[in-house]
Design a protein around this motif. Structure first.
Motif, PDB file in Angstrom:
ATOM      1  N   THR A 201      -9.694   2.750  -0.107  1.00  0.00           N
ATOM      2  CA  THR A 201      -9.524   1.860  -1.248  1.00  0.00           C
ATOM      3  C   THR A 201     -10.818   1.668  -2.026  1.00  0.00           C
ATOM      4  O   THR A 201     -11.906   2.049  -1.597  1.00  0.00           O
ATOM      5  CB  THR A 201      -8.969   0.500  -0.789  1.00  0.00           C
ATOM      6  OG1 THR A 201      -8.506  -0.229  -1.937  1.00  0.00           O
ATOM      7  CG2 THR A 201     -10.035  -0.312  -0.058  1.00  0.00           C
TER       8      THR A 201
ATOM      9  N   VAL B 122      -5.897  -2.315   5.613  1.00  0.00           N
ATOM     10  CA  VAL B 122      -6.385  -0.970   5.308  1.00  0.00           C
ATOM     11  C   VAL B 122      -6.895  -0.293   6.573  1.00  0.00           C
ATOM     12  O   VAL B 122      -6.621   0.888   6.831  1.00  0.00           O
ATOM     13  CB  VAL B 122      -7.497  -1.017   4.233  1.00  0.00           C
ATOM     14  CG1 VAL B 122      -8.159   0.352   4.059  1.00  0.00           C
ATOM     15  CG2 VAL B 122      -6.933  -1.502   2.902  1.00  0.00           C
TER      16      VAL B 122
ATOM     17  N   MET C  52     -14.878  -5.867  -2.584  1.00  0.00           N
ATOM     18  CA  MET C  52     -14.979  -4.669  -1.752  1.00  0.00           C
ATOM     19  C   MET C  52     -15.978  -4.861  -0.601  1.00  0.00           C
ATOM     20  O   MET C  52     -15.829  -4.276   0.464  1.00  0.00           O
ATOM     21  CB  MET C  52     -15.370  -3.466  -2.589  1.00  0.00           C
ATOM     22  CG  MET C  52     -14.255  -2.906  -3.457  1.00  0.00           C
ATOM     23  SD  MET C  52     -12.848  -2.270  -2.476  1.00  0.00           S
ATOM     24  CE  MET C  52     -11.640  -3.587  -2.699  1.00  0.00           C
TER      25      MET C  52
ATOM     26  N   GLY D 209      -7.607   2.765  -5.898  1.00  0.00           N
ATOM     27  CA  GLY D 209      -8.064   1.382  -5.857  1.00  0.00           C
ATOM     28  C   GLY D 209      -6.978   0.371  -5.531  1.00  0.00           C
ATOM     29  O   GLY D 209      -5.793   0.696  -5.403  1.00  0.00           O
ATOM     30  N   THR D 210      -7.406  -0.861  -5.416  1.00  0.00           N
ATOM     31  CA  THR D 210      -6.523  -1.992  -5.164  1.00  0.00           C
ATOM     32  C   THR D 210      -6.457  -2.855  -6.407  1.00  0.00           C
ATOM     33  O   THR D 210      -7.481  -3.213  -6.985  1.00  0.00           O
ATOM     34  CB  THR D 210      -7.035  -2.833  -3.982  1.00  0.00           C
ATOM     35  OG1 THR D 210      -7.022  -2.030  -2.806  1.00  0.00           O
ATOM     36  CG2 THR D 210      -6.176  -4.064  -3.768  1.00  0.00           C
TER      37      THR D 210
ATOM     38  N   ASP E 286      -9.962  -2.024  -8.539  1.00  0.00           N
ATOM     39  CA  ASP E 286      -9.068  -1.813  -9.667  1.00  0.00           C
ATOM     40  C   ASP E 286      -8.968  -3.149 -10.396  1.00  0.00           C
ATOM     41  O   ASP E 286      -9.765  -4.054 -10.143  1.00  0.00           O
ATOM     42  CB  ASP E 286      -7.695  -1.296  -9.205  1.00  0.00           C
ATOM     43  CG  ASP E 286      -6.921  -0.595 -10.327  1.00  0.00           C
ATOM     44  OD1 ASP E 286      -6.678  -1.228 -11.358  1.00  0.00           O
ATOM     45  OD2 ASP E 286      -6.569   0.589 -10.183  1.00  0.00           O
TER      46      ASP E 286
ATOM     47  N   LYS F 211      -2.509   3.960  -3.545  1.00  0.00           N
ATOM     48  CA  LYS F 211      -2.828   2.779  -4.350  1.00  0.00           C
ATOM     49  C   LYS F 211      -2.352   1.556  -3.593  1.00  0.00           C
ATOM     50  O   LYS F 211      -1.440   1.630  -2.758  1.00  0.00           O
ATOM     51  CB  LYS F 211      -2.129   2.843  -5.708  1.00  0.00           C
ATOM     52  CG  LYS F 211      -2.822   2.036  -6.788  1.00  0.00           C
ATOM     53  CD  LYS F 211      -4.046   2.743  -7.325  1.00  0.00           C
ATOM     54  CE  LYS F 211      -4.657   1.985  -8.491  1.00  0.00           C
ATOM     55  NZ  LYS F 211      -5.789   2.716  -9.080  1.00  0.00           N
ATOM     56  N   ALA F 212      -2.964   0.430  -3.902  1.00  0.00           N
ATOM     57  CA  ALA F 212      -2.531  -0.835  -3.314  1.00  0.00           C
ATOM     58  C   ALA F 212      -2.442  -1.887  -4.408  1.00  0.00           C
ATOM     59  O   ALA F 212      -3.218  -1.863  -5.370  1.00  0.00           O
ATOM     60  CB  ALA F 212      -3.506  -1.289  -2.228  1.00  0.00           C
TER      61      ALA F 212
ATOM     62  N   SER G  36       0.139   5.234  -7.410  1.00  0.00           N
ATOM     63  CA  SER G  36      -0.243   6.113  -6.304  1.00  0.00           C
ATOM     64  C   SER G  36       0.070   7.569  -6.628  1.00  0.00           C
ATOM     65  O   SER G  36      -0.705   8.473  -6.296  1.00  0.00           O
ATOM     66  CB  SER G  36       0.446   5.682  -5.009  1.00  0.00           C
ATOM     67  OG  SER G  36       1.857   5.656  -5.161  1.00  0.00           O
TER      68      SER G  36
ATOM     69  N   VAL H 178     -13.503   2.400   2.540  1.00  0.00           N
ATOM     70  CA  VAL H 178     -13.663   1.728   1.256  1.00  0.00           C
ATOM     71  C   VAL H 178     -14.803   2.386   0.491  1.00  0.00           C
ATOM     72  O   VAL H 178     -15.771   2.873   1.086  1.00  0.00           O
ATOM     73  CB  VAL H 178     -13.939   0.218   1.469  1.00  0.00           C
ATOM     74  CG1 VAL H 178     -15.163   0.010   2.332  1.00  0.00           C
ATOM     75  CG2 VAL H 178     -14.094  -0.516   0.160  1.00  0.00           C
TER      76      VAL H 178
ATOM     77  N   TYR I 194      -5.773   5.931   4.180  1.00  0.00           N
ATOM     78  CA  TYR I 194      -5.926   5.352   2.836  1.00  0.00           C
ATOM     79  C   TYR I 194      -7.358   4.870   2.662  1.00  0.00           C
ATOM     80  O   TYR I 194      -7.908   4.190   3.537  1.00  0.00           O
ATOM     81  CB  TYR I 194      -4.956   4.187   2.642  1.00  0.00           C
ATOM     82  CG  TYR I 194      -5.179   3.407   1.353  1.00  0.00           C
ATOM     83  CD1 TYR I 194      -5.108   4.035   0.115  1.00  0.00           C
ATOM     84  CD2 TYR I 194      -5.478   2.050   1.383  1.00  0.00           C
ATOM     85  CE1 TYR I 194      -5.319   3.335  -1.067  1.00  0.00           C
ATOM     86  CE2 TYR I 194      -5.682   1.332   0.213  1.00  0.00           C
ATOM     87  CZ  TYR I 194      -5.609   1.980  -1.007  1.00  0.00           C
ATOM     88  OH  TYR I 194      -5.828   1.279  -2.171  1.00  0.00           O
TER      89      TYR I 194
ATOM     90  N   ILE J 182       0.865  -1.182   0.000  1.00  0.00           N
ATOM     91  CA  ILE J 182       0.000   0.000   0.000  1.00  0.00           C
ATOM     92  C   ILE J 182       0.897   1.225   0.000  1.00  0.00           C
ATOM     93  O   ILE J 182       1.716   1.396   0.907  1.00  0.00           O
ATOM     94  CB  ILE J 182      -0.931   0.028   1.227  1.00  0.00           C
ATOM     95  CG1 ILE J 182      -1.778  -1.247   1.300  1.00  0.00           C
ATOM     96  CG2 ILE J 182      -1.834   1.260   1.183  1.00  0.00           C
ATOM     97  CD1 ILE J 182      -2.604  -1.366   2.576  1.00  0.00           C
TER      98      ILE J 182
END
Length: 349
Positions: free
Chosen positions: A113, A104, A124, A43-44, A116, A81-82, A63, A134, A111, A30
């Motif tokens: 999220t 998270v 999610m 997003g992740t 992605d 970003k993750a 990121s 989130v 952060y 992350i």
């Protein structure tokens, strides 16, 4: 693994967190690039990387792009970003996603999220069981914002692409305009439907044969070999897959006058923006044209408005591109450099 400080894509990131969970097999990174304007949002990505160094480079680039994207979209959010490092089989479990959600949550809201590549709305939901930080959750009855960000990203790209066509080709409509789309995922498929409805001529490619055949059947697009899609003779090339596809070699072989697509980090190096400009190719900076998705999910997370505000924010994308292109034309700089300078000024860098 190369340390963040030694990575060429490290850009004074505020924090980079390496996450492991032995029980579920989770390995994730992350990266928080900037929280100057608000919590780092992005997003992740669930992806198999050839090595861990490539995963680090990806999350650092992504990121930073989110910092620029959120700043240029006028959102009170920073950039983060993750990436979850998938195995070769891309094995994913509920336990792994839950462990990521706990990671998270440990960041205490620094952060935020969302979905992605490789991550779904259902993922999610699992993350949301572990943390409130989130967005991109399913739309509940009566809710105006949230859910899959893909259609919103596609709408922004569609509007930006139309603006690019007007500027470069002098065309007010897209009838007969040839657009080559790289990718047939969520964003690309929604974009293809919009373009087809406007009478555009479409070529499309994706490594997923079933997916690209479905989009082609629906939109009348011609299927092209993924290795050739960037280089066919087209009015517009729209990268809507992974990034770093515009390199010194690929730019030299382009047969288009416009690059306008949804993929993040399309330029492999900063110098590639200059190479596009030198060839007279109009470039729509990716983090400006593809901001529709984060606009939607951020409005959900911030609870600062409804569908009308989302539309207003996405409708501002063409005007923002015009300002970038005008500044580039008057200053002699390329649009990518102009956009970067604008974003850096907004986040105080």
């Amino acid at each position: 693994m190369t340390t963040p400080w030694g990575n060429p894509h490290f850009d004074e990131h505020e924090a980079v967190h390496f996450v492991t969970d032995r029980a579920s097999g989770l390995k994730a990174i992350i990266a928080l690039h900037s929280t100057a304007l608000g919590p780092a949002a992005g997003g992740t990505r669930f992806w198999h990387y050839a090595d861990e160094g490539m995963a680090l480079s990806d999350v650092l680039r992504l990121s930073r792009g989110m910092s620029y994207k959120n700043a240029m979209a006028g959102l009170p959010l920073g950039g983060g970003k993750a990436v979850i490092l998938a195995d070769k089989d891309r094995s994913k479990s509920d336990a792994m996603i839950a462990a990521f959600g706990r990671a998270v949550n440990r960041l205490g809201g620094h952060y935020v999220t969302a979905e992605d590549v490789g991550i779904t709305v259902e993922d999610m939901i699992l993350v949301n069981r572990e943390t409130d930080h989130v967005a991109g959750l399913p739309v509940e009855d009566g809710a105006e914002v949230g859910g899959d960000p893909g259609p919103h990203t596609a709408r922004g790209v569609y509007l930006g692409l139309k603006s690019a066509v007007k500027r470069a080709l002098g065309r007010e409509d897209l009838s007969g305009v040839h657009v080559a789309i790289q990718g047939a995922g969520s964003v690309a498929s929604h974009l293809a439907r919009r373009l087809a409805a406007d009478g555009a001529k479409l070529s499309i490619a994706d490594v997923n044969v079933e997916r690209v055949e479905a989009v082609a059947a629906e939109t009348g697009a011609t299927i092209v070999d993924p290795a050739h899609i960037l280089f066919i003779d087209a009015d517009v090339v729209s990268p809507c897959a992974l990034g770093a596809i515009l390199t010194e070699d690929s730019i030299a072989n382009l047969n288009t006058g416009i690059i306008a697509g949804a993929a993040n980090n399309q330029l492999a190096t900063p110098g590639d923006g200059q190479r596009l400009a030198a060839r007279g190719i109009l470039y729509a900076p990716d983090y400006v044209i593809n901001a529709g998705g984060i606009i939607n999910v951020s409005t959900e997370y911030l609870a600062d408005g409804g569908a009308d505000l989302v539309r207003q924010r996405i409708d501002a994308i063409p005007g923002r591109l015009e300002r970038i292109w005008n500044e580039a034309a008057s200053s002699g700089r390329d649009p990518a450099s102009v956009a970067d300078a604008m974003a850096q000024a907004l986040i105080g860098r």
